[in-house]
Scaffold this active site. Sequence first.
Site, PDB file in Angstrom:
ATOM      1  N   LYS A  73      38.418  37.746  47.592  1.00  0.00           N
ATOM      2  CA  LYS A  73      38.298  39.191  47.369  1.00  0.00           C
ATOM      3  C   LYS A  73      39.239  39.975  48.276  1.00  0.00           C
ATOM      4  O   LYS A  73      39.695  41.068  47.912  1.00  0.00           O
ATOM      5  CB  LYS A  73      36.846  39.639  47.548  1.00  0.00           C
ATOM      6  N   THR A 129      35.465  45.951  48.707  1.00  0.00           N
ATOM      7  CA  THR A 129      36.721  45.774  49.431  1.00  0.00           C
ATOM      8  C   THR A 129      37.911  46.330  48.657  1.00  0.00           C
ATOM      9  O   THR A 129      38.888  46.796  49.256  1.00  0.00           O
ATOM     10  CB  THR A 129      36.944  44.275  49.735  1.00  0.00           C
TER      11      THR A 129
END
Length: 332
Positions: free
Chosen positions: A192, A249
């Site tokens: 991620k 994120t």
Amino acid sequence: MKVAVLGAGAWGTALAGHLATRHDAVLWARDRALVESLSTSHENERYLRGVTLPASLRYDADLASALGHAAAEDALCVVATPVAGLRALCRSMRDIGIVPAHIVWLCKGFEADTQCLPNEVVAAELPDHASSGTLSGPSFAREVGQGLPVALTVASASAVLGERTVAAFHHGAMRIYTGDDVIGVEVGGAVKNVLAIATGISDGLGLGLNARAALITRGLAEMSRLGVALGGRAETFTGLTGLGDLILTATGDLSRNRTVGMQLASGRTLTEILAALGHVAEGVRCARAVLALAQSRNIEMPITHAVCRVLFEDVTPRNAVQALLSRDAKAE
């Protein structure tokens, strides 16, 4: 419970503050000057400025002392170093001769030179240690330090480690879920960060919300393909440590990896960006490892490949995006 947090970066500091509201918590930092500053001001001015830490939280620059605090069967050791420091810390435990009974680590990423996940590093350095696992999920240190709600997952093959981690962290505004897919959780936490750089580049270039949604969705497909190939379970990637962490994120303004992407889009060099950031951006550190693992298994990860080209091959963000857009059509 006696809990030692090893590593006084932003995340380690925030979690130590949370733990200290209920437990006998010690925060270890190798920098004695930082420990002295923390003890005096109850604030980590270097990594978490503006967040006041509980008066009950204690600080230590002596690793043996901190390990001893968490060595008992009813204690917990929380490793808050970056992936790059995990192996050395495990070796220090062996050298000192104090390996805590229960260890949970927070780091996300692949070790750059070995392509190892954190659980593989721990298994190699502490091969006889059974009660260990990873704590991960969508979380910004600053928000946790401010006492805002957060949900995390502890993954371990040890039910005892899961129970101990829940007992330590599950209170106040923090919820802890349990699972046993350590590989899936760790792959999600690593990939991620790379995908957040891609989304930051897209947003920095002004490509719009449609492009952001496409990157997150197709990025999740990349993450899942690699994770399943490495031994994770597909359903893990739709949970907190996969999709949840990716959304946070990739879209949150507190994300260091997203910031790297946006700064790259503005024309700044990677060296300039990292120097100004002052914190670790794990997506930069592990991007090559993610791509190498994918290529070694013939797994298609075009977004990751594009990020690596921008980071390490002097390809401009716009050219990398154009290369992605010019790919042949295919079934979803």
